[in-house]
Each structure stands twice: as C-alpha cells, then as structure tokens.
Design a protein around this motif. Structure first.
Motif: not given
Length: 270
Positions: A58-59, A62-63, A71, A93, A95-96, A125-126, A129-130
């Motif tokens: 998914r990562t 999406l990336e 998004r 992960e 992304y959003y 990962h989240a 990412q954030c």
C-alpha cells in the motif's frame, strides 16, 4: 489525548513511555513512536491488523500518487471544518493522515492529529510519515479517547463503528467516510473477471449523525509498472478472493489503465 485502556484515565506525554495516574505504563515503539493500547485479550491474533507485506504494498502504491485525487479532495474538504483535534480512524501507514496534517498547517490552522490502527507495521510507517501526529494501536470499537474529545473523524476503507465515533466526537463534529464508488478499479476487475460487478453506492444513515451530502472524487489512472500493479493487487480484497489463473494473467502485465472512484460522505454529530 489517549486514555489508559485499563482504567480509562489520561496518559501523560512521556517520550519513552505513557503512564496514567494509577501507574499503568505503556512503552512507545522505538520505530514510529506509537503506543500500543490494545489489551492482550482484545487482539484476536498475535499480529492483528494488516500484515507487513500488505503495508509495504500500500505504501509503495500510494506514494506514487496514483490516488492523488482522493488525497487532494479529502484535504480540501476536511480543512474547511473547524477543528482542534482530528482522529484518522484506521489510519494505516499514515498517507492520508500526513496529507491532512500538512493541509491544516498550510491553511494556518493548529490541529491535533491522532491516528489509530490495529497494525503495528502500519503505525511504524505512520509515525515517520506524520511525526507531529500521535498514533496508537487500538480497536476502533474501543477508542482510547474521552467522550467528545475530537472534532473531526476521517474514516477511509475501515470498519464502521458509529457508536464509538459518535461518543468521541464533539456535538456538531464531523465524520468523513470514504468508500469505493460503483466503478472503482473497473479496469482491474475487467482483467480479473468475465463479468465485473459494480460496488454498492447506498447512502447510509447512522444513529447520532445527520448526513450532510456526498462528494465524488474520480479519475483515470495508468499503473506504470508491473511492480506497481502487483502492489495495487496486493492491497485490495481481490488478492485473497481471485482465482489463481486470473491473478496470474493480471500480474503478467506491465501496465493497466483503470477508473478510480471514491464516495466521500459527510455526517454531522447530532
């Protein structure tokens, strides 16, 4: 803002551990900084949530920006609502989650960003990412949050838990749900099935919420490489319910053009 899953009192904001006034202690993960607030008797398996392989797929997909239309539309919608705290329920992960945090920052708004998911692999990962968000392993059916403590909940492709969502949302708060539209990934379905079937598009009413409308985000994308196509396939339900020969035929391709379509429903907590 997270509560102790044992006694439901607030946790402190320790850098390495989160502790409540009754001495219950929960370590922050070295990777991602999330805290595990899922009681052992609620896990259901040794590794609940999406697998590391699914998270990687998914990562990767999406990336590459393939779902950029979702998004960007989601960020445009959500940043219009007043919010001191936002919960991404089933954040995966991140992304959003990260995109929403960036959009609020660029709009000059200070919003506490929270993410909850069952998968440790996803939250590792989240957290990267954030980095300004707070993340916890927890069940959406038992959110470790106070009543009325968040103003917006985003809910993308995750189990619906309307009672818990209503409990933690402030009065007048906003629930934003996302699900696939009727022709989402139609090109992928055509490659897998002789008779592709559309997804249901029913408008659903939930107790404690007033439906405010639906926005459709759609696009046509071309998946550019075999690796990206494999990642897309692996992150969808078709990966475990498609006949082997159909899957092999799809995954022998290098590219795929398909429609993507997302239904964004808006609800107000009443």
């Amino acid at each position: 803002m997270f509560l102790c899953p044992v006694c439901h009192t607030p946790l402190d904001s320790g850098l390495k551990t989160r502790r409540c006034i009754n001495g219950h202690c929960f370590d922050r993960a070295a990777q991602g900084g999330y805290v595990n607030l899922l009681p052992s008797n609620r896990r259901g398996s040794s590794l609940p949530g999406d697998s590391p392989a699914m998270c990687r797929a998914r990562t990767l997909f999406l990336e590459k920006g393939y779902y950029g239309v979702l998004r960007d539309t989601l960020c445009d919608i959500v940043t219009q609502f007043p919010a001191a705290a936002l919960l991404d329920a089933g954040c995966g992960e991140g992304y959003y989650t990260a995109a929403l945090a960036k959009a609020f920052h660029e709009a000059g708004k200070t919003v506490k960003i929270l993410g909850i998911d069952l998968s440790k692999a996803a939250l590792r990962h989240a957290g990267r990412q954030c980095p300004d968000g707070e993340f916890a392993v927890a069940s959406l059916f038992e959110l470790p949050l106070k009543d009325g403590s968040v103003d917006v909940i985003t809910h993308l492709f995750a189990p619906m838990c309307e009672k818990e969502f209503r409990r933690v949302l402030s009065d007048g708060g906003t629930l934003v749900t996302v699900k696939p539209g009727a022709e989402h990934l139609w090109g992928l379905k055509e490659a897998l099935y002789e008779k592709p079937y559309p997804n249901e598009e029913d408008e659903i009413v939930y107790d404690g919420f007033q439906w405010m409308g639906r926005i459709i985000a759609d696009d046509e994308i071309t998946v550019q490489t075999n690796g990206d196509l494999r990642a897309l396939y692996q992150m969808t339900p078709y990966a475990w319910k498609t006949a082997k020969n159909a899957a092999e035929q799809l995954l022998s391709r290098d590219t795929l053009t398909t429609k993507i379509e997302f239904l964004i429903d808006l609800y107000m907590a009443v």
